[in-house]
Design an enzyme around this catalytic site. Sequence first.
Site, short mmCIF file in Angstrom:
data_model
loop_
_atom_site.label_atom_id
_atom_site.label_comp_id
_atom_site.label_asym_id
_atom_site.label_seq_id
_atom_site.Cartn_x
_atom_site.Cartn_y
_atom_site.Cartn_z
N PHE A 134 0.87 -1.17 0.00
CA PHE A 134 0.00 0.00 0.00
C PHE A 134 0.91 1.22 0.00
O PHE A 134 1.89 1.29 0.75
CB PHE A 134 -0.89 -0.01 1.25
CG PHE A 134 -1.93 1.05 1.20
CD1 PHE A 134 -3.07 0.90 0.42
CD2 PHE A 134 -1.77 2.22 1.91
CE1 PHE A 134 -4.02 1.90 0.35
CE2 PHE A 134 -2.72 3.23 1.85
CZ PHE A 134 -3.85 3.07 1.07
N ASP A 172 3.36 -4.69 8.79
CA ASP A 172 2.10 -3.95 8.66
C ASP A 172 0.97 -4.98 8.67
O ASP A 172 0.90 -5.82 7.78
CB ASP A 172 2.12 -3.14 7.36
CG ASP A 172 0.84 -2.35 7.14
OD1 ASP A 172 -0.22 -2.77 7.66
OD2 ASP A 172 0.89 -1.33 6.44
N TYR A 183 -9.52 0.33 11.57
CA TYR A 183 -10.82 0.51 10.90
C TYR A 183 -11.14 -0.52 9.82
O TYR A 183 -12.16 -0.40 9.15
CB TYR A 183 -10.96 1.92 10.34
CG TYR A 183 -9.89 2.39 9.38
CD1 TYR A 183 -9.89 1.98 8.06
CD2 TYR A 183 -8.91 3.27 9.79
CE1 TYR A 183 -8.93 2.42 7.18
CE2 TYR A 183 -7.94 3.73 8.92
CZ TYR A 183 -7.95 3.31 7.62
OH TYR A 183 -6.99 3.76 6.76
N LYS A 184 -10.28 -1.50 9.64
CA LYS A 184 -10.58 -2.53 8.64
C LYS A 184 -11.32 -3.69 9.35
O LYS A 184 -12.44 -3.48 9.83
CB LYS A 184 -9.30 -2.94 7.93
CG LYS A 184 -8.68 -1.75 7.15
CD LYS A 184 -7.43 -2.16 6.40
CE LYS A 184 -6.73 -0.98 5.77
NZ LYS A 184 -7.49 -0.38 4.65
N ARG A 193 -11.93 -6.03 -5.75
CA ARG A 193 -11.44 -6.54 -4.46
C ARG A 193 -12.62 -6.76 -3.53
O ARG A 193 -13.36 -5.82 -3.22
CB ARG A 193 -10.46 -5.52 -3.86
CG ARG A 193 -9.76 -6.05 -2.63
CD ARG A 193 -8.77 -5.05 -2.08
NE ARG A 193 -9.44 -3.92 -1.43
CZ ARG A 193 -8.87 -3.11 -0.55
NH1 ARG A 193 -7.58 -3.28 -0.24
NH2 ARG A 193 -9.53 -2.12 -0.01
#
Lengths: 419, 419
Positions: free
Chosen positions: A136, A207, A232-233, A378
């Site tokens: 990312f 990560d 928040y995922k 995705r």
Amino acid sequence: MSDTATTPSSPDTLRARAAELDAAHASTDRRDAFLLPEGVIYLDGNSLGALSVAARDATANAVSRQWGEQLIRAWNESSWWSAPERVGDRIAELVGAPAGSVVVGDSTTVSLYKAVHSAARLRPGRSVVLTDPDSFPTDVHVTRGVCDQLGLTLELVSPGDAVARLDGSDDVALASYSQVDYRTGELWDLAAITSAAHDAGALACWDLCHSAGVVEVGLTAGGADFAVGCGYKYLSGGPGAPAFIFVAPEHIAAFTNPILGWNGHATPFAMSPEHVPADGITRARVGTPPVLGIAALEGALTAYDGLDVADVRRRSLSLTAFFVECLDGLGIDLPVVTPRDESRGSQVSLRHPDAYAVVQALIARGVIGDFREPDIVRLGFAPLYLSHADVLAAAVHLRDVVDGREFERAEFATRAAVT
Amino acid sequence: MSDTATTPSSPDTLRARAAELDAAHASTDRRDAFLLPEGVIYLDGNSLGALSVAARDATANAVSRQWGEQLIRAWNESSWWSAPERVGDRIAELVGAPAGSVVVGDSTTVSLYKAVHSAARLRPGRSVVLTDPDSFPTDVHVTRGVCDQLGLTLELVSPGDAVARLDGSDDVALASYSQVDYRTGELWDLAAITSAAHDAGALACWDLCHSAGVVEVGLTAGGADFAVGCGYKYLSGGPGAPAFIFVAPEHIAAFTNPILGWNGHATPFAMSPEHVPADGITRARVGTPPVLGIAALEGALTAYDGLDVADVRRRSLSLTAFFVECLDGLGIDLPVVTPRDESRGSQVSLRHPDAYAVVQALIARGVIGDFREPDIVRLGFAPLYLSHADVLAAAVHLRDVVDGREFERAEFATRAAVT
């Protein structure tokens, strides 16, 4: 992936199979804890986890009762001050780390900055930091920025090549990787890369944005030195939820925060102008913590109460495997980017030349996934609130979008500001 | 301060005066917008501003409607992505800065880190950064940390001596000061210190934590180069609310964020591994913004709608002047640390050898202020929700605590974890 994988199946067969799998995984069904809108199959919990009742209530309580009524006294009476460590400890359980090694606050990017900046300085005389060119982007950006600041060299090496790069080397200070690729969903071997880093005298930073809460992360078991992750995922802590940072106990005393704030001070209320870092993981704190965001996250994490991450992982693997089974069974002929073996996180990514429009067409049908450049559909399968029945329903919608060429409609071509 | 200042006044006289002043300042009374508990006189809005109806409702809306129902779509549909700049623009109006020069997100400490780190590098060849030894400690810590990272020298010079230090010098890169002293409440001359910095070829960075929302900050008028400030004090954005950073338009193109995150990228969703900073103040962003905290802050800022900061400042000065008038009138003989002339923010700090216990005794009476080391009773007067009648009532309680020696009670001696 399954013995039905290459044979088209009737919807009835798949429906029966979904029911059977949902029964087998009933113990990890937390759908009732979440507040998903009617008519939505939410396959974007890997980008923004869904709202839970507990997160909603915890936020309302933090706002109206704690802030509104206790006012400044809430720092003591509602234990705001220690919330970063308290919530950190809860996350530590989910990522296989000991109590006292994780703290929340700041964004993922700021957390990664702190981790990489400190970690890279723990191996003086070594000049290279490794990271994944396909990470990312914020990971690449922030790591390159740290390297520039510290006079180090950023070397872009795929995690698949990291062990070979590290083997026999003596120039690497830090290998900084994501455990799960945000785009393809590939799960990398944290223990193997960490071990190779250690064998080469380097440290490893992970990560966990796309693994925390759905994978048996195993920070301690894998020997990880540093890690960061997103609130928040899959953890469903809410939009822009505070991130977390992990520092292995053996490094905490040597951890030097590049951003010296009062919250990381040994005696913050002594108001001393000399910075004396706090003992323990508290030294990784910086400024006043985002209390409302932490409250939402703390509420959200109660969805994991009574669950074993290993069981959540099994459910996640079952959901994603069943989705691929449905693709095969329904004859949906899109290339599956995500590994079909178990080296994957909790998502399935597909390729389609009109991926953006396919995602928009799915959203119009209530199946919310996301698009990633250049051609990726995705789909994230947050295990706590998705069932195998949802998975099948999503696959049927996808078939109809693709077979019916719905993605060609003009309304699905225009890109929104934030994709 | 007032012609009654040295003559004891009867409570009736003071009561009449309070009513007269409240009538004169009625246009800036926003008490109805806030949700203060019954029986509380809240004199700690300079530490954690009170909850407003709008902040409560904005947070609930962000949680239940935006996050809960729109889910990931809220990034577009509820304009989460642009919230940092949108709320920044609203704050810009309050601090005398142009649109496009302020952005919110991160903590005050992280914001100051970004500002100082970038500013100090804009004057290469100069080796000194000035800051106030009596600043709130995080300012000293973070500034010293930046100096250590950049090979610069931190020189601790009181803001009262800064103009003299700068005069004729050629070694200073940056003067970094708070506009209002957090402890004494003294208001420093932003324009004069900034001008002296510029005359010496240096830049000036201002911490507005104790001035934003209550002082006519005048960033543009004073020529400030950089600034940061807190969202949770007078702006009442909630506990740990996101802070803001200001970069003067003439420096934005040269501003280099030390923490290179995807939110500061020109094309964040292109997912490019090369970091190209965004045009404008967006380049000061780092990671995903704390949406719930920004929502609360955005709601809170509506309390300023229709108000002129100059009028708020007049009300603030009147409240603090009247408090000192009450001290004098009621014969409360504690040294007033805060300037009696108008070179003060919106607080009055008093000295008392048992300051901690005095504050606790006041809190027991519903008058919430705070203690600051070593002997300061710090009372903040958030102008939007405090009246002159509140001020008088607080002064009467203080008189009773001091004259009745209530602070000597054992229950007020034990320090809480967070003071």
